[in-house]
Design an enzyme around this catalytic site. Sequence first.
Site, PDB file in Angstrom:
ATOM      1  N   LYS A 118     -36.399 -78.937   7.523  1.00 31.67           N
ATOM      2  CA  LYS A 118     -37.553 -78.152   8.253  1.00 31.67           C
ATOM      3  C   LYS A 118     -38.580 -77.818   7.440  1.00 31.67           C
ATOM      4  O   LYS A 118     -39.531 -77.736   7.779  1.00 31.67           O
ATOM      5  CB  LYS A 118     -36.213 -77.277   9.324  1.00 31.67           C
ATOM      6  CG  LYS A 118     -35.998 -78.330  10.134  1.00 31.67           C
ATOM      7  CD  LYS A 118     -35.979 -77.186  11.368  1.00 31.67           C
ATOM      8  CE  LYS A 118     -35.314 -78.221  12.511  1.00 31.67           C
ATOM      9  NZ  LYS A 118     -34.947 -76.940  13.748  1.00 31.67           N
ATOM     10  N   LYS A 201     -32.277 -90.330  11.592  1.00 29.25           N
ATOM     11  CA  LYS A 201     -31.139 -89.890  13.369  1.00 29.25           C
ATOM     12  C   LYS A 201     -32.027 -90.540  14.296  1.00 29.25           C
ATOM     13  O   LYS A 201     -33.583 -89.433  14.030  1.00 29.25           O
ATOM     14  CB  LYS A 201     -30.780 -88.431  12.818  1.00 29.25           C
ATOM     15  CG  LYS A 201     -30.365 -88.099  14.277  1.00 29.25           C
ATOM     16  CD  LYS A 201     -29.563 -86.079  13.304  1.00 29.25           C
ATOM     17  CE  LYS A 201     -30.905 -85.573  13.686  1.00 29.25           C
ATOM     18  NZ  LYS A 201     -30.618 -83.858  13.744  1.00 29.25           N
ATOM     19  N   LYS A 204     -35.451 -85.966  19.247  1.00 29.90           N
ATOM     20  CA  LYS A 204     -36.693 -85.153  19.383  1.00 29.90           C
ATOM     21  C   LYS A 204     -38.393 -85.260  19.305  1.00 29.90           C
ATOM     22  O   LYS A 204     -39.316 -85.262  19.200  1.00 29.90           O
ATOM     23  CB  LYS A 204     -36.648 -84.137  20.803  1.00 29.90           C
ATOM     24  CG  LYS A 204     -35.981 -82.774  19.656  1.00 29.90           C
ATOM     25  CD  LYS A 204     -35.790 -81.773  20.877  1.00 29.90           C
ATOM     26  CE  LYS A 204     -34.297 -80.901  20.054  1.00 29.90           C
ATOM     27  NZ  LYS A 204     -33.942 -80.215  21.518  1.00 29.90           N
TER      28      LYS A 204
HETATM   29  P1  TYM Z   1     -29.772 -79.464  18.092  1.00 33.01           P
HETATM   30  O1  TYM Z   1     -30.665 -78.450  19.440  1.00 33.01           O
HETATM   31  O2  TYM Z   1     -30.276 -79.944  17.495  1.00 33.01           O
HETATM   32  O3  TYM Z   1     -29.219 -80.185  19.096  1.00 33.01           O
HETATM   33  C1  TYM Z   1     -27.449 -80.253  19.579  1.00 33.01           C
HETATM   34  C2  TYM Z   1     -26.764 -80.765  19.598  1.00 33.01           C
HETATM   35  O4  TYM Z   1     -27.026 -82.160  19.907  1.00 33.01           O
HETATM   36  C3  TYM Z   1     -26.896 -83.006  19.185  1.00 33.01           C
HETATM   37  N1  TYM Z   1     -27.127 -84.366  18.197  1.00 33.01           N
HETATM   38  C4  TYM Z   1     -26.984 -85.111  17.809  1.00 33.01           C
HETATM   39  N2  TYM Z   1     -25.687 -86.062  18.167  1.00 33.01           N
HETATM   40  C5  TYM Z   1     -25.547 -87.333  17.765  1.00 33.01           C
HETATM   41  N3  TYM Z   1     -26.412 -87.667  17.012  1.00 33.01           N
HETATM   42  C6  TYM Z   1     -27.644 -87.362  17.374  1.00 33.01           C
HETATM   43  N4  TYM Z   1     -29.107 -88.527  16.572  1.00 33.01           N
HETATM   44  C7  TYM Z   1     -27.436 -85.900  17.788  1.00 33.01           C
HETATM   45  N5  TYM Z   1     -29.054 -84.934  17.193  1.00 33.01           N
HETATM   46  C8  TYM Z   1     -28.705 -84.000  18.038  1.00 33.01           C
HETATM   47  C9  TYM Z   1     -26.727 -81.687  17.614  1.00 33.01           C
HETATM   48  O5  TYM Z   1     -25.321 -82.003  16.048  1.00 33.01           O
HETATM   49  C10 TYM Z   1     -25.894 -80.289  18.374  1.00 33.01           C
HETATM   50  O6  TYM Z   1     -24.188 -80.476  18.788  1.00 33.01           O
HETATM   51  N6  TYM Z   1     -28.180 -75.607  15.591  1.00 33.01           N
HETATM   52  C11 TYM Z   1     -27.675 -76.381  16.352  1.00 33.01           C
HETATM   53  C12 TYM Z   1     -27.599 -75.415  17.994  1.00 33.01           C
HETATM   54  C13 TYM Z   1     -27.105 -74.481  17.449  1.00 33.01           C
HETATM   55  C14 TYM Z   1     -25.182 -74.680  17.607  1.00 33.01           C
HETATM   56  C15 TYM Z   1     -24.502 -72.972  17.770  1.00 33.01           C
HETATM   57  C16 TYM Z   1     -24.876 -75.760  17.493  1.00 33.01           C
HETATM   58  C17 TYM Z   1     -27.153 -73.213  17.650  1.00 33.01           C
HETATM   59  N7  TYM Z   1     -25.667 -72.424  17.614  1.00 33.01           N
HETATM   60  C18 TYM Z   1     -23.764 -72.315  17.668  1.00 33.01           C
HETATM   61  C19 TYM Z   1     -23.030 -75.447  17.888  1.00 33.01           C
HETATM   62  C20 TYM Z   1     -22.682 -73.825  18.160  1.00 33.01           C
HETATM   63  C21 TYM Z   1     -28.729 -77.212  16.712  1.00 33.01           C
HETATM   64  O7  TYM Z   1     -30.106 -77.294  16.726  1.00 33.01           O
HETATM   65  O8  TYM Z   1     -28.380 -78.543  17.300  1.00 33.01           O
END
Ligand code: TYM
Length: 342
Positions: A118, A201, A204
């Site tokens: 990022k 992957k 969005k």
């Molecule tokens: P974020 O917002 O990028 O994504 C949210 C969740 O979706 C999953 N995900 C996917 N799983 C499978 N295939 C994909 N292409 C895909 N894209 C996204 C992510 O693995 C995630 O589970 N850092 C985290 C948010 C966060 C969080 C936390 C998660 C903040 N604090 C505490 C768990 C516990 C994030 O950026 O997710």
Amino acid sequence: MTETQFTPRVFSGIQPSGGLTLGNYLGAMKRFVDMQGPEFETIYCMVDLHAITVWQDPAALSHNTRELCAGYIAAGIDPEQSILFNQSQVPEHAQLAWIFNCVARMGWMQRMTQWKDKAGKNTQNASLGLFAYPALMAADILIYHATHVPVGEDQKQHLELTRDIAIKFNNDFGVDFFPVTEPVIEGAATRVMSLRDGSKKMSKSDPSDMSRINMTDDADTIARKIRKAKTDPDALPSEVKGLEERPEARNLVNIYAALSEQTVDQVLTEAGGKQFGAFKPMLAELAVSKLSPISSEMARLMGEEAEIDRILARGAERAREIAAPILQQTYAIVGMVGAGKS
Ligand code: TYM
């Protein structure tokens, strides 16, 4: 330390930084729904503080937070059973994150692949928040003493760091206070890939909208994106081994398996030998039948903004009841005068 001294509690979060994708749904949200039940207390969050580690237009952030809340509910999260809230409204997350900023080491953060991806080449211009992002994530989880965290595969490294922070805190202060959390990375769709490139992957932030299915896409758009998805010219194999070196084929089969709640083996028993010309319409029909009810319910809920805001406010209140005493105990362990008296 064993987990058993802690209440079985699930925490997970999603960033309200834009539309929800099929990756978010299959890798995270659908599994959050599956974990609701008598076995766990479940806490699900819209991590707005994480979202602003990169620029967010304020009006878009508010819209996306409400839309994500609508998405959670439309997908099957029951706001009575689970605690559903946005992170900024429970200040204990940011307060514990500060303590963790002082526990975690610069070197740990520098090794995070998400930071490297990022921040890109110009790390000097990235926000300090983006660098410290994983310490806030550890705080999200540990402020509830959560024992289980369902996520997609891309979050694995952050969860390992969460464990390192818990272990170092416990060692530094000679306590058994924070649990060593279990990542729950399971199922056929822990890494949903781009429809245009099976090595990337689904995200969005991909510039091509054809690379992803958005949870707000209508039936025609979903069907068109699946029809146009990149594939190879061969028929589907009848065994999993036959998907090796075929990332696009494997991705579509994984999506089918996750949506139909079957194993990849079961899907291949049914679909092995089929050409993509026959498999894609099956997948499109399945995807539309599973996703359309969610997107129409999301649209309906988005018309009820006051109700969404009420659910979020109530969720934050319930979350604080768990988080506030854990923060005070943490402060007391660290030696902050006055801690524990609230
Ligand atoms: P974020 O917002 O990028 O994504 C949210 C969740 O979706 C999953 N995900 C996917 N799983 C499978 N295939 C994909 N292409 C895909 N894209 C996204 C992510 O693995 C995630 O589970 N850092 C985290 C948010 C966060 C969080 C936390 C998660 C903040 N604090 C505490 C768990 C516990 C994030 O950026 O997710």
